[in-house]
Design a protein around this motif. Sequence first.
Motif, PDB file in Angstrom:
ATOM      1  N   ILE A 175     -22.741  21.810  33.318  1.00  0.00           N
ATOM      2  CA  ILE A 175     -22.770  20.173  33.521  1.00  0.00           C
ATOM      3  C   ILE A 175     -23.434  19.323  32.285  1.00  0.00           C
ATOM      4  CG2 ILE A 175     -21.710  18.573  34.332  1.00  0.00           C
ATOM      5  CD1 ILE A 175     -19.969  20.040  35.172  1.00  0.00           C
ATOM      6  N   VAL A 176     -23.248  18.780  31.717  1.00  0.00           N
ATOM      7  CA  VAL A 176     -23.924  18.529  30.716  1.00  0.00           C
ATOM      8  C   VAL A 176     -24.170  16.505  31.609  1.00  0.00           C
ATOM      9  CG1 VAL A 176     -23.918  16.391  29.117  1.00  0.00           C
ATOM     10  CG2 VAL A 176     -22.793  18.781  27.919  1.00  0.00           C
ATOM     11  N   GLN A 177     -25.384  16.233  31.626  1.00  0.00           N
ATOM     12  CA  GLN A 177     -25.984  15.502  32.789  1.00  0.00           C
ATOM     13  C   GLN A 177     -27.381  14.485  31.078  1.00  0.00           C
ATOM     14  OE1 GLN A 177     -29.694  16.941  34.902  1.00  0.00           O
ATOM     15  NE2 GLN A 177     -28.483  16.499  37.002  1.00  0.00           N
ATOM     16  N   ARG A 178     -26.200  13.147  31.412  1.00  0.00           N
ATOM     17  CA  ARG A 178     -27.054  12.208  30.914  1.00  0.00           C
ATOM     18  C   ARG A 178     -27.812  11.013  32.735  1.00  0.00           C
ATOM     19  NH1 ARG A 178     -24.506   6.481  28.909  1.00  0.00           N
ATOM     20  NH2 ARG A 178     -26.773   5.626  26.937  1.00  0.00           N
ATOM     21  N   ASN A 179     -29.629  10.934  32.298  1.00  0.00           N
ATOM     22  CA  ASN A 179     -30.477  10.458  33.054  1.00  0.00           C
ATOM     23  C   ASN A 179     -30.208  11.211  34.277  1.00  0.00           C
ATOM     24  OD1 ASN A 179     -31.443   8.092  30.949  1.00  0.00           O
ATOM     25  ND2 ASN A 179     -29.453   7.428  31.178  1.00  0.00           N
ATOM     26  N   GLY A 180     -30.165  12.211  34.425  1.00  0.00           N
ATOM     27  CA  GLY A 180     -29.520  12.885  35.710  1.00  0.00           C
ATOM     28  C   GLY A 180     -28.512  13.407  36.300  1.00  0.00           C
ATOM     29  N   GLU A 181     -27.782  13.245  35.976  1.00  0.00           N
ATOM     30  CA  GLU A 181     -26.244  12.946  36.399  1.00  0.00           C
ATOM     31  C   GLU A 181     -25.523  13.240  35.083  1.00  0.00           C
ATOM     32  OE1 GLU A 181     -25.919   8.531  38.026  1.00  0.00           O
ATOM     33  OE2 GLU A 181     -26.285   9.128  39.863  1.00  0.00           O
ATOM     34  N   PRO A 182     -24.393  13.565  36.305  1.00  0.00           N
ATOM     35  CA  PRO A 182     -22.898  14.127  35.366  1.00  0.00           C
ATOM     36  C   PRO A 182     -22.179  13.051  34.395  1.00  0.00           C
ATOM     37  CG  PRO A 182     -22.453  14.522  37.494  1.00  0.00           C
ATOM     38  CD  PRO A 182     -24.115  14.135  37.164  1.00  0.00           C
ATOM     39  N   HIS A 183     -21.474  13.251  33.756  1.00  0.00           N
ATOM     40  CA  HIS A 183     -20.170  12.601  33.122  1.00  0.00           C
ATOM     41  C   HIS A 183     -19.870  11.930  34.950  1.00  0.00           C
ATOM     42  CE1 HIS A 183     -16.343  11.115  30.953  1.00  0.00           C
ATOM     43  NE2 HIS A 183     -16.844  11.445  30.468  1.00  0.00           N
ATOM     44  N   PRO A 184     -19.721  10.704  34.297  1.00  0.00           N
ATOM     45  CA  PRO A 184     -19.109   9.555  35.672  1.00  0.00           C
ATOM     46  C   PRO A 184     -17.993  10.025  35.949  1.00  0.00           C
ATOM     47  CG  PRO A 184     -19.888   8.053  33.672  1.00  0.00           C
ATOM     48  CD  PRO A 184     -19.580   9.565  33.034  1.00  0.00           C
ATOM     49  N   TYR A 185     -17.119  10.238  35.102  1.00  0.00           N
ATOM     50  CA  TYR A 185     -15.643  10.560  35.601  1.00  0.00           C
ATOM     51  C   TYR A 185     -15.628  12.106  37.064  1.00  0.00           C
ATOM     52  CZ  TYR A 185     -10.743  12.124  36.029  1.00  0.00           C
ATOM     53  OH  TYR A 185      -8.686  12.847  36.869  1.00  0.00           O
ATOM     54  N   ILE A 186     -16.706  13.270  36.809  1.00  0.00           N
ATOM     55  CA  ILE A 186     -16.749  14.181  37.674  1.00  0.00           C
ATOM     56  C   ILE A 186     -18.215  14.137  38.686  1.00  0.00           C
ATOM     57  CG2 ILE A 186     -15.286  15.658  35.877  1.00  0.00           C
ATOM     58  CD1 ILE A 186     -18.696  17.387  35.379  1.00  0.00           C
ATOM     59  N   LYS A 187     -18.677  12.811  38.223  1.00  0.00           N
ATOM     60  CA  LYS A 187     -19.697  11.762  39.555  1.00  0.00           C
ATOM     61  C   LYS A 187     -19.743  12.334  41.054  1.00  0.00           C
ATOM     62  CE  LYS A 187     -23.153   8.999  40.653  1.00  0.00           C
ATOM     63  NZ  LYS A 187     -24.135   7.475  39.916  1.00  0.00           N
ATOM     64  N   GLY A 188     -19.778  12.890  41.744  1.00  0.00           N
ATOM     65  CA  GLY A 188     -19.256  13.124  43.063  1.00  0.00           C
ATOM     66  C   GLY A 188     -18.578  14.289  43.556  1.00  0.00           C
ATOM     67  N   ARG A 189     -18.147  14.773  41.893  1.00  0.00           N
ATOM     68  CA  ARG A 189     -17.042  15.695  42.671  1.00  0.00           C
ATOM     69  C   ARG A 189     -17.431  17.173  41.718  1.00  0.00           C
ATOM     70  NH1 ARG A 189     -12.268  12.579  43.911  1.00  0.00           N
ATOM     71  NH2 ARG A 189     -13.300  10.278  43.042  1.00  0.00           N
ATOM     72  N   VAL A 190     -19.109  17.458  42.046  1.00  0.00           N
ATOM     73  CA  VAL A 190     -19.111  18.867  41.629  1.00  0.00           C
ATOM     74  C   VAL A 190     -20.506  18.965  41.728  1.00  0.00           C
ATOM     75  CG1 VAL A 190     -20.182  17.377  38.761  1.00  0.00           C
ATOM     76  CG2 VAL A 190     -19.629  19.924  39.375  1.00  0.00           C
ATOM     77  N   VAL A 191     -20.704  20.391  42.340  1.00  0.00           N
ATOM     78  CA  VAL A 191     -22.473  20.810  42.959  1.00  0.00           C
ATOM     79  C   VAL A 191     -22.375  21.811  42.160  1.00  0.00           C
ATOM     80  CG1 VAL A 191     -23.144  21.661  44.883  1.00  0.00           C
ATOM     81  CG2 VAL A 191     -20.736  20.174  45.408  1.00  0.00           C
ATOM     82  N   TYR A 192     -23.757  21.538  41.788  1.00  0.00           N
ATOM     83  CA  TYR A 192     -24.146  22.262  40.544  1.00  0.00           C
ATOM     84  C   TYR A 192     -25.905  22.467  41.110  1.00  0.00           C
ATOM     85  CZ  TYR A 192     -25.195  17.705  38.055  1.00  0.00           C
ATOM     86  OH  TYR A 192     -25.200  17.009  37.194  1.00  0.00           O
ATOM     87  N   GLY A 193     -26.682  23.125  40.834  1.00  0.00           N
ATOM     88  CA  GLY A 193     -28.302  23.446  40.609  1.00  0.00           C
ATOM     89  C   GLY A 193     -28.560  23.366  39.373  1.00  0.00           C
ATOM     90  N   PRO A 194     -29.856  23.126  39.232  1.00  0.00           N
ATOM     91  CA  PRO A 194     -31.218  23.489  38.331  1.00  0.00           C
ATOM     92  C   PRO A 194     -30.627  24.047  36.515  1.00  0.00           C
ATOM     93  CG  PRO A 194     -32.919  22.701  40.257  1.00  0.00           C
ATOM     94  CD  PRO A 194     -31.121  23.904  40.729  1.00  0.00           C
ATOM     95  N   ASP A 195     -30.313  25.616  37.216  1.00  0.00           N
ATOM     96  CA  ASP A 195     -29.425  26.340  36.345  1.00  0.00           C
ATOM     97  C   ASP A 195     -28.385  26.024  35.828  1.00  0.00           C
ATOM     98  OD1 ASP A 195     -32.112  28.007  36.716  1.00  0.00           O
ATOM     99  OD2 ASP A 195     -31.313  28.728  38.352  1.00  0.00           O
ATOM    100  N   ASP A 196     -27.577  25.472  36.461  1.00  0.00           N
ATOM    101  CA  ASP A 196     -26.351  24.778  35.969  1.00  0.00           C
ATOM    102  C   ASP A 196     -26.089  23.885  35.044  1.00  0.00           C
ATOM    103  OD1 ASP A 196     -25.687  27.345  37.878  1.00  0.00           O
ATOM    104  OD2 ASP A 196     -25.679  25.474  39.027  1.00  0.00           O
ATOM    105  N   VAL A 197     -27.213  23.493  34.451  1.00  0.00           N
ATOM    106  CA  VAL A 197     -27.399  22.446  34.140  1.00  0.00           C
ATOM    107  C   VAL A 197     -26.851  22.946  32.711  1.00  0.00           C
ATOM    108  CG1 VAL A 197     -28.479  20.500  32.759  1.00  0.00           C
ATOM    109  CG2 VAL A 197     -28.558  20.895  35.118  1.00  0.00           C
ATOM    110  N   ASP A 198     -26.300  22.330  31.475  1.00  0.00           N
ATOM    111  CA  ASP A 198     -25.719  22.272  30.152  1.00  0.00           C
ATOM    112  C   ASP A 198     -26.152  21.936  29.074  1.00  0.00           C
ATOM    113  OD1 ASP A 198     -24.353  23.047  27.749  1.00  0.00           O
ATOM    114  OD2 ASP A 198     -22.444  22.486  28.442  1.00  0.00           O
ATOM    115  N   ALA A 199     -27.350  22.592  29.075  1.00  0.00           N
ATOM    116  CA  ALA A 199     -28.647  21.647  27.724  1.00  0.00           C
ATOM    117  C   ALA A 199     -27.630  21.751  26.751  1.00  0.00           C
ATOM    118  CB  ALA A 199     -29.985  22.553  27.669  1.00  0.00           C
ATOM    119  N   VAL A 200     -28.052  20.203  26.457  1.00  0.00           N
ATOM    120  CA  VAL A 200     -27.700  20.445  24.741  1.00  0.00           C
ATOM    121  C   VAL A 200     -28.140  20.343  23.307  1.00  0.00           C
ATOM    122  CG1 VAL A 200     -26.087  18.650  23.127  1.00  0.00           C
ATOM    123  CG2 VAL A 200     -26.070  17.970  25.975  1.00  0.00           C
TER     124      VAL A 200
END
Length: 381
Positions: A114-139
């Motif tokens: 999951i791509v993050q911005r300011n530590g949060e996912p895209h607003p559309y999927i916020k609160g609807r996805v569970v992921y950990g530090p290793d599951d962050v999609d670094a750009v």
Amino acid sequence: MSRYQYRADELLVHVDDCGLIKSELAGHGYRAADRRGPLLRFVGEPARRAVPELLAELRARHGTGLRVSPNHVFGCDRIIWGSLRPRPTGRSFPEPPPIGPGERVKVGVVDTGIVQRNGEPHPYIKGRVVYGPDDVDAVAKDVDGYPTGSAGHGTFVTGLIVREAPNAVVHMKGVVDKSSGQVEDLAVADAIDSLRAEGVELINLSFSGSTWEDVPPKAIENALLRLDSSVVVVCAAGNRGTSGVLYPAGIRLRKEPEKGVEPALVIAVGAAVEERATPEVAAFSGHGPWVSAYAGGVDVIGPYFETGYPEGYNGWAIWSGTSFAAATLTGWIAARVDAGRSARAVADELITNKETRPAEIAVWDVNGSRDVPYIQGLGIG
């Protein structure tokens, strides 16, 4: 160059066959590293002996029944580097409805993260996805600041699932490499095992690839066999425009007599285009008797980074590929799961019951025309 990809100097060997070839592998510089289920991973010395040559030699000496294979690598072919890359759009999805009461449907996604911005996912999927530090999609960015590699793929796939099933919660396993869009057999197997432990009964795998001798990848196949019969695994049929079987979509699990139960259901999903009055199979899509369903996969709208990045994008994009057809079907199934209906029941009915399918697509092959389940999806522009 091989038409399939694999980890150089790694072999996967069934534990029951290790005694037969362990000394030979040692002679070629291979040693046992770790075990996943019934498979042992052997690691060799760099460039000492090409994996295909060694495999051919072992098979010639011990027979074709020898259970040894490469550690295959799969990927998001063509949608990252080729003609199917994402394009800007002025459109977006409406906000999903509030999360309703009751138990939410768990959907597993094995992807880039999951791509993050300011530590949060895209607003559309916020609160609807569970992921950990290793599951962050670094750009990763090129010299001009544009994203490279597979960044954003996992967010896009998650958005399509949520679009179809707003009450779903996506469990993301970000194991697909963020720069290359590739993932190895063992990493996928580990992710599937993790999702099984989390009680997920609907899994999306939006990547594909060829294998040595056109046989199922052993680590993924064994992980799928460890799933309960209630589980549905939706896989992308690949973007090579061929009828040749690609994996993991081409895996067909068989009932094991000693278990006495049916295995999990694997669905291969191709992409359809809606340019004419009736849908047609997209030119880039995998096709053939091994593909059991199609969904809209051309010019699909989904969440992509943020407004203004990349330049000209509004936080959304138009993308094409069987990855997104698979995600659409996964979401469609999730939307129909309730207290009295499992993902397996929904999927079985879609595949086998012509009377209750929302639509069909006519697919031609050497055996003539056949009608296959088809889902347009809410993300089609």
